[in-house]
Write an enzyme that holds these catalytic residues in place. Structure first.
Site, mmCIF file in Angstrom:
data_model
loop_
_atom_site.group_PDB
_atom_site.id
_atom_site.type_symbol
_atom_site.label_atom_id
_atom_site.label_comp_id
_atom_site.label_asym_id
_atom_site.label_seq_id
_atom_site.Cartn_x
_atom_site.Cartn_y
_atom_site.Cartn_z
ATOM 1 C CB CYS A 132 5.009 -1.745 17.013
ATOM 2 S SG CYS A 132 7.019 -1.637 16.354
ATOM 3 C CB CYS A 177 6.586 -5.303 9.611
ATOM 4 S SG CYS A 177 8.082 -4.196 10.366
ATOM 5 C CD GLU A 188 -2.986 -1.142 2.084
ATOM 6 O OE1 GLU A 188 -4.047 -1.372 1.766
ATOM 7 O OE2 GLU A 188 -2.688 -1.000 3.144
ATOM 8 C CB CYS A 204 0.077 6.626 11.326
ATOM 9 S SG CYS A 204 0.808 8.018 10.689
ATOM 10 C CB CYS A 229 2.565 7.554 3.332
ATOM 11 S SG CYS A 229 3.137 6.502 4.776
ATOM 12 C CB CYS A 257 2.298 -1.025 14.186
ATOM 13 S SG CYS A 257 2.354 -1.067 12.314
HETATM 14 N N1 SAH Z 1 8.678 0.983 10.445
HETATM 15 C C1 SAH Z 1 8.892 2.213 10.480
HETATM 16 C C2 SAH Z 1 8.078 3.007 9.301
HETATM 17 C C3 SAH Z 1 6.636 3.146 9.513
HETATM 18 S S1 SAH Z 1 5.905 4.614 10.081
HETATM 19 C C4 SAH Z 1 8.708 3.112 11.986
HETATM 20 O O1 SAH Z 1 8.083 2.147 12.532
HETATM 21 O O2 SAH Z 1 8.962 3.770 12.067
HETATM 22 C C5 SAH Z 1 4.663 4.403 10.708
HETATM 23 C C6 SAH Z 1 4.464 5.357 11.738
HETATM 24 O O3 SAH Z 1 3.149 5.036 12.228
HETATM 25 C C7 SAH Z 1 5.314 4.841 12.949
HETATM 26 O O4 SAH Z 1 5.747 5.984 13.833
HETATM 27 C C8 SAH Z 1 4.392 3.907 13.801
HETATM 28 O O5 SAH Z 1 4.856 3.588 15.072
HETATM 29 C C9 SAH Z 1 3.087 4.757 13.637
HETATM 30 N N2 SAH Z 1 1.963 3.867 13.651
HETATM 31 C C10 SAH Z 1 1.755 2.391 13.765
HETATM 32 N N3 SAH Z 1 0.641 1.953 14.094
HETATM 33 C C11 SAH Z 1 -0.149 3.007 14.388
HETATM 34 C C12 SAH Z 1 -1.387 3.397 14.856
HETATM 35 N N4 SAH Z 1 -2.146 2.274 14.780
HETATM 36 N N5 SAH Z 1 -1.976 4.759 15.300
HETATM 37 C C13 SAH Z 1 -1.045 5.680 14.951
HETATM 38 N N6 SAH Z 1 0.212 5.352 14.326
HETATM 39 C C14 SAH Z 1 0.736 4.298 14.356
HETATM 40 FE FE1 SF4 Z 2 6.928 -2.468 11.593
HETATM 41 FE FE2 SF4 Z 2 4.673 -1.077 12.121
HETATM 42 FE FE3 SF4 Z 2 6.783 -1.469 14.134
HETATM 43 FE FE4 SF4 Z 2 7.071 0.120 11.930
HETATM 44 S S1 SF4 Z 2 5.351 0.508 13.479
HETATM 45 S S2 SF4 Z 2 8.486 -1.302 12.828
HETATM 46 S S3 SF4 Z 2 5.875 -1.017 10.452
HETATM 47 S S4 SF4 Z 2 5.554 -3.030 13.299
#
Ligand code: SAH
Ligand code: SF4
Length: 399
Positions: free
Chosen positions: A144, A140, A120, A379, A133, A147
């Site tokens: 996290c 991944c 995406e 995000c 984006c 996420c």
């Molecule tokens: N893997 C990298 C790049 C992804 S960026 C990273 O983690 O930085 C996507 C951003 O959205 C990251 O800051 C992540 O922590 C945040 N994110 C992930 N899940 C989210 C959610 N459910 N609501 C808001 N932000 C979220």
């Molecule tokens: Fe992976 Fe989501 Fe964590 Fe970013 S925030 S490192 S995409 S699991």
């Protein structure tokens, strides 16, 4: 309500020729070397590769026949050996707020029997900028806990060409290449000439776990004679792959964003489990010494607001204390829910109280307005259905 566009007639699906090598994603020397292999002299290969570079990245050409300054015979040879790939568009959705999300399908032209992968890519228009984006991986390896992407196992890394192809296809769909047509009027931010002015590596995947391909793609995206995006308008977000942070600054030189989300190791271990490997102290030290960091080139710290988890006044004060010696911007992100998620977004007055403490410490801490929630483009909501490949399959991709 969001709308899904009918893209049947969009003439965007150009599956790469089987066995042909995709030119998108090759560095300039690699492009010249490919032409050398076709028998061109070194001088000719250099000249032709410059022309091709211009056709591919400035004009958005996908058809060798359109390359009017290249002799017909050579054009035909090029078309036999190479392709200028674009992904297939599986879907294109437009949110009520103008955010667009594409699901792109990639096939590897050199391995046509391999299953395709889907990723995406999201476009977020604002009055002063248009941000794309971009995804770096399918799924991944990290998990996290807040996420959505983290629930999709890593299928594979995207190649440099596939990372760039997201930018190329989005530019094409938004009418950013010369002669292109804009899907809607007024799409270009004021004072700009293109709809896409910024790139953030904040889509699916951890870009620093696919460092070489991301680096190559971003160096091509910022090439002044190509897509020409300024490195100040490219931001790479990492969950904290500490050993790769210094090389990113030195070799790529783009803006850095850190997914911080917690100010204590015990909590960050749960929210961003990579913290167990590289805890806060090491992460912040890598930020302090990020090459090129200055007040004019600050690091962005992303902080997702999770109700009763990380949103207290004490957390806000600790955040300010931790970042004291780092030129920093703080981005508060309201949590975006997804099916099966176990968290809730902090209440609005809690977010405001948190932001107040951060603001009073001298940080402009914009709360990132959730964009494209109705099409699941916000995000942390990105995820595709591509299944994990077997090890044998992945080895065949050599990624
Ligand atoms: N893997 C990298 C790049 C992804 S960026 C990273 O983690 O930085 C996507 C951003 O959205 C990251 O800051 C992540 O922590 C945040 N994110 C992930 N899940 C989210 C959610 N459910 N609501 C808001 N932000 C979220
Ligand atoms: Fe992976 Fe989501 Fe964590 Fe970013 S925030 S490192 S995409 S699991």
């Amino acid at each position: 309500m969001s709308i899904a566009l009918d893209i049947d007639h969009a003439n965007t699906v150009r599956p790469p020729l089987s066995g042909a090598r995709d030119l998108v994603g090759l560095s300039r020397p690699e492009l010249a070397a490919q032409l050398g292999e076709m028998g061109l002299s070194e001088r000719d290969a250099r000249m032709r590769s410059k022309q091709l570079w211009n056709w591919i990245y400035v004009n958005g050409a996908t058809d060798f026949d359109a390359m009017s300054n290249i002799a017909k015979g050579l054009r035909a040879e090029l078309a036999q050996a190479f392709t200028i790939g674009r992904p297939e568009i599986v879907s294109e959705q437009v949110s009520v707020d103008g955010t667009r999300k594409w699901l792109f399908r990639f096939r590897d032209p050199q391995h046509p029997n391999m299953p395709p992968v889907e990723v995406e890519t999201v476009y977020i228009p604002e009055s002063d900028r248009g941000t794309l984006c971009v995804s770096s991986q399918v799924g991944c390896t990290l998990t996290c806990s807040f996420c959505h992407t983290g629930t999709q196992k890593l299928v594979r890394n995207l190649s440099a060409g596939e990372i760039l192809a997201q930018v190329m296809m989005a530019r094409e769909r938004l009418g950013d290449f010369p002669g292109g047509s804009r899907p809607i009027d007024g799409l270009v931010p004021s004072g700009e000439t293109r709809a896409i002015t910024n790139i953030v590596m904040m889509g699916m995947g951890e870009p620093l776990y696919n460092y070489e391909n991301v680096k190559k793609a971003l160096l091509i995206a910022s090439d002044g004679e190509g897509l020409s995006l300024s490195k100040r308008r490219i931001t790479l977000s990492t969950s904290g792959v500490v050993p790769q942070i210094e090389p990113t600054g030195r070799e790529v030189g783009v803006m850095l964003a850190i997914s911080l989300h917690a100010v204590r190791d015990d909590l960050r271990d749960v929210l961003v489990p990579i913290n167990k490997k590289w805890p806060l102290e090491q992460l912040l030290e890598a930020c302090r010494s990020y090459p090129g960091v200055s007040n004019a080139k600050r690091i962005t710290f992303e902080y997702v607001m999770l109700k009763d988890i990380n949103d207290s006044d004490a957390d806000a004060r600790e955040l300010v204390r931790l970042l004291a010696k780092i030129p920093a911007k703080i981005n508060l992100i309201p949590f975006n829910p997804w099916p099966g998620s176990n968290y809730q977004c902090s209440d609005w007055d809690r977010i405001e109280a948190f932001a107040d403490i951060v603001n009073r410490a001298g940080y402009a801490s914009p709360v990132r307005t959730p964009r494209g929630r109705d099409i699941f483009a916000a995000c942390g909501q990105l995820k595709s259905e591509t299944e994990r490949l077997t090890k044998k399959d992945r080895d065949a991709f050599m990624l």
